[in-house]
Design a protein around this motif. Structure first.
Motif, PDB file in Angstrom:
ATOM      1  N   LYS A 180      79.853  52.057  32.646  1.00  0.00           N
ATOM      2  CA  LYS A 180      79.543  51.575  31.302  1.00  0.00           C
ATOM      3  C   LYS A 180      78.284  52.242  30.766  1.00  0.00           C
ATOM      4  N   ILE A 181      78.078  52.054  29.498  1.00  0.00           N
ATOM      5  CA  ILE A 181      76.903  52.588  28.819  1.00  0.00           C
ATOM      6  C   ILE A 181      75.942  51.424  28.572  1.00  0.00           C
ATOM      7  N   ALA A 182      74.705  51.584  28.999  1.00  0.00           N
ATOM      8  CA  ALA A 182      73.698  50.540  28.797  1.00  0.00           C
ATOM      9  C   ALA A 182      72.750  50.976  27.688  1.00  0.00           C
ATOM     10  N   ARG A 183      72.484  50.066  26.774  1.00  0.00           N
ATOM     11  CA  ARG A 183      71.544  50.321  25.681  1.00  0.00           C
ATOM     12  C   ARG A 183      70.389  49.346  25.816  1.00  0.00           C
ATOM     13  N   TYR A 184      69.175  49.853  25.622  1.00  0.00           N
ATOM     14  CA  TYR A 184      68.017  48.972  25.650  1.00  0.00           C
ATOM     15  C   TYR A 184      66.942  49.531  24.729  1.00  0.00           C
ATOM     16  N   LYS A 185      65.928  48.712  24.487  1.00  0.00           N
ATOM     17  CA  LYS A 185      64.858  49.083  23.574  1.00  0.00           C
ATOM     18  C   LYS A 185      63.527  48.837  24.259  1.00  0.00           C
ATOM     19  N   ASP A 186      62.605  49.806  24.128  1.00  0.00           N
ATOM     20  CA  ASP A 186      61.258  49.624  24.649  1.00  0.00           C
ATOM     21  C   ASP A 186      60.535  48.568  23.812  1.00  0.00           C
ATOM     22  N   ALA A 187      59.449  48.046  24.338  1.00  0.00           N
ATOM     23  CA  ALA A 187      58.701  47.011  23.641  1.00  0.00           C
ATOM     24  C   ALA A 187      58.030  47.576  22.385  1.00  0.00           C
ATOM     25  N   ASP A 188      57.931  46.747  21.350  1.00  0.00           N
ATOM     26  CA  ASP A 188      57.189  47.114  20.143  1.00  0.00           C
ATOM     27  C   ASP A 188      55.703  47.162  20.479  1.00  0.00           C
ATOM     28  N   VAL A 194      32.922  49.555  12.661  1.00  0.00           N
ATOM     29  CA  VAL A 194      32.755  49.417  11.217  1.00  0.00           C
ATOM     30  C   VAL A 194      34.066  49.001  10.569  1.00  0.00           C
ATOM     31  N   LYS A 195      35.171  49.656  10.950  1.00  0.00           N
ATOM     32  CA  LYS A 195      36.448  49.418  10.288  1.00  0.00           C
ATOM     33  C   LYS A 195      37.580  49.544  11.294  1.00  0.00           C
ATOM     34  N   VAL A 196      38.645  48.756  11.091  1.00  0.00           N
ATOM     35  CA  VAL A 196      39.828  48.815  11.952  1.00  0.00           C
ATOM     36  C   VAL A 196      41.055  48.952  11.062  1.00  0.00           C
ATOM     37  N   ASN A 197      41.842  49.993  11.292  1.00  0.00           N
ATOM     38  CA  ASN A 197      43.141  50.158  10.628  1.00  0.00           C
ATOM     39  C   ASN A 197      44.221  49.995  11.692  1.00  0.00           C
ATOM     40  N   THR A 198      45.345  49.381  11.320  1.00  0.00           N
ATOM     41  CA  THR A 198      46.419  49.163  12.292  1.00  0.00           C
ATOM     42  C   THR A 198      47.730  49.722  11.768  1.00  0.00           C
ATOM     43  N   VAL A 199      48.590  50.138  12.704  1.00  0.00           N
ATOM     44  CA  VAL A 199      49.926  50.639  12.396  1.00  0.00           C
ATOM     45  C   VAL A 199      50.889  50.011  13.396  1.00  0.00           C
ATOM     46  N   ASN A 200      51.965  49.393  12.890  1.00  0.00           N
ATOM     47  CA  ASN A 200      52.980  48.792  13.756  1.00  0.00           C
ATOM     48  C   ASN A 200      54.086  49.804  14.038  1.00  0.00           C
ATOM     49  N   TYR A 201      54.534  49.837  15.295  1.00  0.00           N
ATOM     50  CA  TYR A 201      55.610  50.733  15.702  1.00  0.00           C
ATOM     51  C   TYR A 201      56.715  49.924  16.363  1.00  0.00           C
ATOM     52  N   ASP A 202      57.969  50.294  16.073  1.00  0.00           N
ATOM     53  CA  ASP A 202      59.104  49.713  16.780  1.00  0.00           C
ATOM     54  C   ASP A 202      59.301  50.474  18.081  1.00  0.00           C
ATOM     55  N   GLY A 203      59.728  49.766  19.101  1.00  0.00           N
ATOM     56  CA  GLY A 203      59.984  50.415  20.383  1.00  0.00           C
ATOM     57  C   GLY A 203      61.160  51.371  20.293  1.00  0.00           C
ATOM     58  N   LYS A 204      61.130  52.388  21.127  1.00  0.00           N
ATOM     59  CA  LYS A 204      62.170  53.404  21.111  1.00  0.00           C
ATOM     60  C   LYS A 204      63.470  52.829  21.676  1.00  0.00           C
ATOM     61  N   ARG A 205      64.575  53.134  21.024  1.00  0.00           N
ATOM     62  CA  ARG A 205      65.896  52.694  21.502  1.00  0.00           C
ATOM     63  C   ARG A 205      66.452  53.760  22.429  1.00  0.00           C
ATOM     64  N   ARG A 206      66.957  53.320  23.569  1.00  0.00           N
ATOM     65  CA  ARG A 206      67.438  54.272  24.577  1.00  0.00           C
ATOM     66  C   ARG A 206      68.858  53.939  25.008  1.00  0.00           C
ATOM     67  N   VAL A 207      69.549  54.965  25.494  1.00  0.00           N
ATOM     68  CA  VAL A 207      70.913  54.809  25.994  1.00  0.00           C
ATOM     69  C   VAL A 207      70.972  55.420  27.383  1.00  0.00           C
ATOM     70  N   VAL A 208      71.534  54.673  28.334  1.00  0.00           N
ATOM     71  CA  VAL A 208      71.703  55.168  29.697  1.00  0.00           C
ATOM     72  C   VAL A 208      73.199  55.190  29.987  1.00  0.00           C
ATOM     73  N   PHE A 209      73.696  56.371  30.393  1.00  0.00           N
ATOM     74  CA  PHE A 209      75.117  56.518  30.687  1.00  0.00           C
ATOM     75  C   PHE A 209      75.340  56.324  32.178  1.00  0.00           C
ATOM     76  N   GLY A 210      76.078  55.266  32.525  1.00  0.00           N
ATOM     77  CA  GLY A 210      76.413  55.004  33.918  1.00  0.00           C
ATOM     78  C   GLY A 210      77.823  55.479  34.215  1.00  0.00           C
ATOM     79  N   ARG A 211      78.279  55.232  35.434  1.00  0.00           N
ATOM     80  CA  ARG A 211      79.646  55.639  35.781  1.00  0.00           C
ATOM     81  C   ARG A 211      80.689  54.779  35.086  1.00  0.00           C
TER      82      ARG A 211
END
Length: 130
Positions: free
Chosen positions: A102-110, A83-100
């Motif tokens: 360097k620090i790597a930053r990445y973002k999950d998909a929207d 009958v009806k469709v409602n939508t909500v957009n979300y930004d992907g979560k931003r993550r930080v990985v600490f290596g020996r």
């Protein structure tokens, strides 16, 4: 007067509009084409119907999918009375990985969530998958 290579007719915007008008007049109005490429729809949760509210389901869809495409997808493929469709957009979560070193930053998909309301004929939905 030089002819275009391969003797192709170069279409102008006016000639395209005219040819479209002629085609519509001959063939009738353009109909919706069902175009369902690889667009995954994942069931996230379900809401059972009550006396006052209809059954609903929450799906996770691609951000480029429109409400109309979600409705067509569910009605044509699964034969569900949407009958009806409602939508909500979300930004992907931003993550930080600490290596020996360097620090790597990445973002999950929207992603997008589609909240779909069904007809009152839907009485029983499967339980939440998670």
């Amino acid at each position: 007067h030089r002819r275009h290579p391969h003797h192709l007719h170069i279409l102008t915007r006016a000639s395209i509009n005219l040819s479209l008008r002629i085609m519509i007049r001959i063939l009738g109005p353009l109909r919706f084409k069902m175009w369902m490429p690889t667009m995954p729809i994942t069931l996230v949760s379900t809401i059972r119907p009550t006396d006052t509210t209809p059954a609903k389901a929450v799906f996770r869809v691609l951000p480029r999918m429109t409400k109309h495409e979600v409705k067509e997808y569910l009605t044509k493929i699964y034969k569900l009375p949407v009958v009806k469709v409602n939508t909500v957009n979300y930004d992907g979560k931003r993550r930080v990985v600490f290596g020996r070193r360097k620090i790597a930053r990445y973002k999950d998909a929207d992603y997008k969530k589609a909240i779909v309301s069904f007809d009152s004929s839907v009485k029983d939905l499967p339980p939440n998958p998670f």
